[in-house]
Write a protein that holds these residues in place. Sequence first.
Motif, PDB file in Angstrom:
ATOM      1  N   LEU A 200      -0.906 -17.347  31.290  1.00 39.36           N
ATOM      2  CA  LEU A 200      -1.994 -17.899  30.486  1.00 39.36           C
ATOM      3  C   LEU A 200      -1.833 -19.381  30.206  1.00 39.36           C
ATOM      4  CD1 LEU A 200      -2.077 -15.019  27.830  1.00 39.36           C
ATOM      5  CD2 LEU A 200      -3.522 -15.241  29.859  1.00 39.36           C
ATOM      6  N   GLY A 201      -0.738 -19.966  30.635  1.00 42.03           N
ATOM      7  CA  GLY A 201      -0.467 -21.348  30.283  1.00 42.03           C
ATOM      8  C   GLY A 201       0.235 -21.395  28.930  1.00 42.03           C
ATOM      9  N   ILE A 202       0.858 -22.507  28.632  1.00 43.73           N
ATOM     10  CA  ILE A 202       1.637 -22.630  27.391  1.00 43.73           C
ATOM     11  C   ILE A 202       0.774 -22.392  26.156  1.00 43.73           C
ATOM     12  CG2 ILE A 202       2.991 -24.207  25.959  1.00 43.73           C
ATOM     13  CD1 ILE A 202       3.958 -25.536  28.513  1.00 43.73           C
ATOM     14  N   GLU A 203      -0.423 -22.983  26.129  1.00 43.96           N
ATOM     15  CA  GLU A 203      -1.289 -22.832  24.960  1.00 43.96           C
ATOM     16  C   GLU A 203      -1.785 -21.394  24.819  1.00 43.96           C
ATOM     17  OE1 GLU A 203      -4.303 -25.752  25.629  1.00 43.96           O
ATOM     18  OE2 GLU A 203      -3.207 -27.319  24.553  1.00 43.96           O
ATOM     19  N   GLY A 204      -2.145 -20.781  25.944  1.00 44.68           N
ATOM     20  CA  GLY A 204      -2.608 -19.401  25.897  1.00 44.68           C
ATOM     21  C   GLY A 204      -1.508 -18.454  25.434  1.00 44.68           C
ATOM     22  N   GLN A 205      -0.271 -18.678  25.928  1.00 45.60           N
ATOM     23  CA  GLN A 205       0.858 -17.848  25.500  1.00 45.60           C
ATOM     24  C   GLN A 205       1.117 -18.018  24.008  1.00 45.60           C
ATOM     25  OE1 GLN A 205       4.226 -18.807  27.976  1.00 45.60           O
ATOM     26  NE2 GLN A 205       2.994 -18.703  29.827  1.00 45.60           N
ATOM     27  N   SER A 206       0.959 -19.232  23.526  1.00 45.22           N
ATOM     28  CA  SER A 206       1.161 -19.497  22.106  1.00 45.22           C
ATOM     29  C   SER A 206       0.157 -18.723  21.255  1.00 45.22           C
ATOM     30  CB  SER A 206       1.036 -20.997  21.832  1.00 45.22           C
ATOM     31  OG  SER A 206       1.131 -21.269  20.453  1.00 45.22           O
ATOM     32  N   LYS A 207      -1.094 -18.688  21.686  1.00 44.13           N
ATOM     33  CA  LYS A 207      -2.136 -17.966  20.944  1.00 44.13           C
ATOM     34  C   LYS A 207      -1.892 -16.464  20.969  1.00 44.13           C
ATOM     35  CE  LYS A 207      -4.756 -21.461  19.733  1.00 44.13           C
ATOM     36  NZ  LYS A 207      -4.967 -21.786  18.297  1.00 44.13           N
ATOM     37  N   LEU A 208      -1.581 -15.925  22.148  1.00 40.83           N
ATOM     38  CA  LEU A 208      -1.379 -14.482  22.273  1.00 40.83           C
ATOM     39  C   LEU A 208      -0.047 -14.050  21.672  1.00 40.83           C
ATOM     40  CD1 LEU A 208      -2.923 -12.049  23.397  1.00 40.83           C
ATOM     41  CD2 LEU A 208      -1.595 -12.260  25.498  1.00 40.83           C
ATOM     42  N   GLY A 209       0.885 -14.991  21.572  1.00 39.35           N
ATOM     43  CA  GLY A 209       2.191 -14.674  21.001  1.00 39.35           C
ATOM     44  C   GLY A 209       2.292 -14.985  19.520  1.00 39.35           C
ATOM     45  N   SER A 210       1.185 -15.353  18.896  1.00 42.92           N
ATOM     46  CA  SER A 210       1.205 -15.633  17.463  1.00 42.92           C
ATOM     47  C   SER A 210       1.428 -14.352  16.670  1.00 42.92           C
ATOM     48  CB  SER A 210      -0.115 -16.286  17.031  1.00 42.92           C
ATOM     49  OG  SER A 210      -1.183 -15.357  17.136  1.00 42.92           O
ATOM     50  N   ALA A 211       1.796 -14.514  15.400  1.00 37.57           N
ATOM     51  CA  ALA A 211       2.065 -13.352  14.553  1.00 37.57           C
ATOM     52  C   ALA A 211       0.839 -12.448  14.440  1.00 37.57           C
ATOM     53  CB  ALA A 211       2.511 -13.824  13.163  1.00 37.57           C
ATOM     54  N   GLN A 212      -0.355 -13.055  14.315  1.00 37.87           N
ATOM     55  CA  GLN A 212      -1.585 -12.269  14.180  1.00 37.87           C
ATOM     56  C   GLN A 212      -1.879 -11.475  15.447  1.00 37.87           C
ATOM     57  OE1 GLN A 212      -1.216 -15.498  13.652  1.00 37.87           O
ATOM     58  NE2 GLN A 212      -2.173 -16.148  11.722  1.00 37.87           N
ATOM     59  N   SER A 213      -1.716 -12.120  16.601  1.00 35.74           N
ATOM     60  CA  SER A 213      -1.996 -11.444  17.875  1.00 35.74           C
ATOM     61  C   SER A 213      -0.991 -10.327  18.141  1.00 35.74           C
ATOM     62  CB  SER A 213      -1.971 -12.458  19.023  1.00 35.74           C
ATOM     63  OG  SER A 213      -2.999 -13.413  18.892  1.00 35.74           O
ATOM     64  N   LEU A 214       0.292 -10.583  17.847  1.00 31.89           N
ATOM     65  CA  LEU A 214       1.315  -9.563  18.062  1.00 31.89           C
ATOM     66  C   LEU A 214       1.076  -8.349  17.163  1.00 31.89           C
ATOM     67  CD1 LEU A 214       4.534 -11.757  18.399  1.00 31.89           C
ATOM     68  CD2 LEU A 214       3.419 -10.436  20.205  1.00 31.89           C
ATOM     69  N   ARG A 215       0.669  -8.603  15.911  1.00 34.51           N
ATOM     70  CA  ARG A 215       0.366  -7.486  15.010  1.00 34.51           C
ATOM     71  C   ARG A 215      -0.805  -6.665  15.526  1.00 34.51           C
ATOM     72  NH1 ARG A 215       1.529 -11.071  10.674  1.00 34.51           N
ATOM     73  NH2 ARG A 215      -0.676 -11.569  10.459  1.00 34.51           N
ATOM     74  N   CYS A 216      -1.786  -7.357  16.107  1.00 37.12           N
ATOM     75  CA  CYS A 216      -2.953  -6.654  16.652  1.00 37.12           C
ATOM     76  C   CYS A 216      -2.553  -5.785  17.836  1.00 37.12           C
ATOM     77  CB  CYS A 216      -4.025  -7.661  17.067  1.00 37.12           C
ATOM     78  SG  CYS A 216      -5.544  -6.894  17.671  1.00 37.12           S
ATOM     79  N   MET A 217      -1.741  -6.317  18.741  1.00 39.28           N
ATOM     80  CA  MET A 217      -1.304  -5.520  19.891  1.00 39.28           C
ATOM     81  C   MET A 217      -0.450  -4.340  19.449  1.00 39.28           C
ATOM     82  SD  MET A 217      -0.600  -8.252  22.974  1.00 39.28           S
ATOM     83  CE  MET A 217       0.103  -9.593  22.012  1.00 39.28           C
ATOM     84  N   ALA A 218       0.382  -4.560  18.434  1.00 40.76           N
ATOM     85  CA  ALA A 218       1.177  -3.461  17.896  1.00 40.76           C
ATOM     86  C   ALA A 218       0.273  -2.398  17.275  1.00 40.76           C
ATOM     87  CB  ALA A 218       2.156  -3.999  16.849  1.00 40.76           C
ATOM     88  N   TRP A 219      -0.803  -2.824  16.644  1.00 39.76           N
ATOM     89  CA  TRP A 219      -1.757  -1.893  16.032  1.00 39.76           C
ATOM     90  C   TRP A 219      -2.392  -1.003  17.102  1.00 39.76           C
ATOM     91  CZ3 TRP A 219      -7.093  -0.983  16.097  1.00 39.76           C
ATOM     92  CH2 TRP A 219      -7.620  -0.274  15.013  1.00 39.76           C
ATOM     93  N   PHE A 220      -2.779  -1.624  18.220  1.00 38.40           N
ATOM     94  CA  PHE A 220      -3.336  -0.842  19.330  1.00 38.40           C
ATOM     95  C   PHE A 220      -2.271   0.094  19.915  1.00 38.40           C
ATOM     96  CE2 PHE A 220      -6.622  -4.281  19.861  1.00 38.40           C
ATOM     97  CZ  PHE A 220      -7.723  -3.462  19.654  1.00 38.40           C
ATOM     98  N   LEU A 221      -1.046  -0.399  20.018  1.00 34.35           N
ATOM     99  CA  LEU A 221       0.041   0.392  20.604  1.00 34.35           C
ATOM    100  C   LEU A 221       0.326   1.636  19.770  1.00 34.35           C
ATOM    101  CD1 LEU A 221       2.099   0.177  22.979  1.00 34.35           C
ATOM    102  CD2 LEU A 221       3.697  -0.825  21.347  1.00 34.35           C
ATOM    103  N   LYS A 222       0.149   1.530  18.469  1.00 32.74           N
ATOM    104  CA  LYS A 222       0.426   2.653  17.568  1.00 32.74           C
ATOM    105  C   LYS A 222      -0.780   3.563  17.372  1.00 32.74           C
ATOM    106  CE  LYS A 222       2.044  -0.236  14.410  1.00 32.74           C
ATOM    107  NZ  LYS A 222       2.602  -0.713  13.119  1.00 32.74           N
TER     108      LYS A 222
END
Length: 440
Positions: A200-222
């Motif tokens: 995704l590029g450095i900026e895209g990785q930063s956005k998807l790797g943010s605390a909010q995005s990680l919590r969202c992916m974890a929410w879907f995972l659970k």
Amino acid sequence: MVFLPWRRRRAGNRAQLSGGGNLEMDLTIPSHFLCPISLDLMKDPVTLSTGITYDRENIDKWIESGNDNCPVTNSALTSFDQIPNHSIRRMIQDWCVENRSHGFERIPTPRIPVTPREVSEICSKIMSATLRGDQSKSMELVLKIKNWARENDRNKRCIAENGTGFVLSASFEAFASVSIEEHEGLLGEILSALTWMFPLGIEGQSKLGSAQSLRCMAWFLKGEDLSARQNAVLALKQLLSLDQKHVIGFTEIEGVDEALVKMVKDPICPTDTKASLMVIYYMITPSTVSEKLASRFAGLGLVSIVLEILACAERSICEKALGVLDGICGCKEGIEEARNHALTMPVLVKKILRVSGVATEFSVSILWKLCKNDDGGGGDQAVEVLQMGGFQKLLLVLQVGCGDRTKEKATELLKLLNQYRDRLECFDSTMDFKYLKRSW
């Protein structure tokens, strides 16, 4: 003109045409209907700067292979633009209709591939809709992108190469920050699109790797939605491989370890199993928190699950499962669980020199951890390795060559096993372990 004998095609079978008797009919196909590369009837004729017309799929492959010349004229291409040849395409379609009785179906009018400009325009609209918090418009635009991608691989590449990954990552973070439950549908659609847009590029990785995005992916995972869980683990597999800080941020989210173990225990498909194992591997790869995480996974019964997978896994899954088991055996709880499982030694010895170099290295590393006497144990495991023919296999490992670290561990294992060789008769190294009962 090209003269070829054509036979009727029905359901993939070819039936001979007869004209009045048993004579095979020759069907004349205009040569300018054939692609110069494949010599097949063109489905999507396009003309290059040299004036030669090709089928789009074939000339795409030619150019993507690194060629910058025209296949027919060998002239250098001044431009890679492909102009749809509507005249030839309509002539081919009319010809197919006229010869329908010979088994030809009308070639459908191809969709025009998406252009970088169109991708840039829709990305700008997504950014604007995200800033306004317009969920409905954002959903409409994301679905349009996904529809483009479904049409062909060319569209998918064009979308991924023109900044869409960053835009969707930013949108994902923005809507996840507001409310995951409220924007669940949109976030799920964005995540499913992002799975094929890496890197995704450095900026895209930063956005998807943010605390909010990680919590969202974890929410879907659970969650219970299988598709959402699948997209979450596929995205996490790629994201966590890029930066350790994303791994640390993800491991701090409560409940992700249980969700990942569930994905491995009750797999949706082999792809998801591999992705789940890779996410776990990144989490327990040596770091400041790896031993604590390994202990948590051991407590969740992952050792037993992984060993049962290894008993009949194909190569790719086997390598990843062994990597996970090696990581879990980095803690005392993992070592204890592995030592107490009946499948451990038979499986590990069997995998040496049987799957791949990577699998062999992991297997030797795990055996080394389990047989060491640093904690006062390991003797029973050493005897079992001898019974399974492990001594001979470790000798072969040194002979066929391996990494320096693996060679050191194999040498240490041989010295340790040698202490027990005079106490029992080693069993045949070809011994199988089908007699062992499995829990499924």
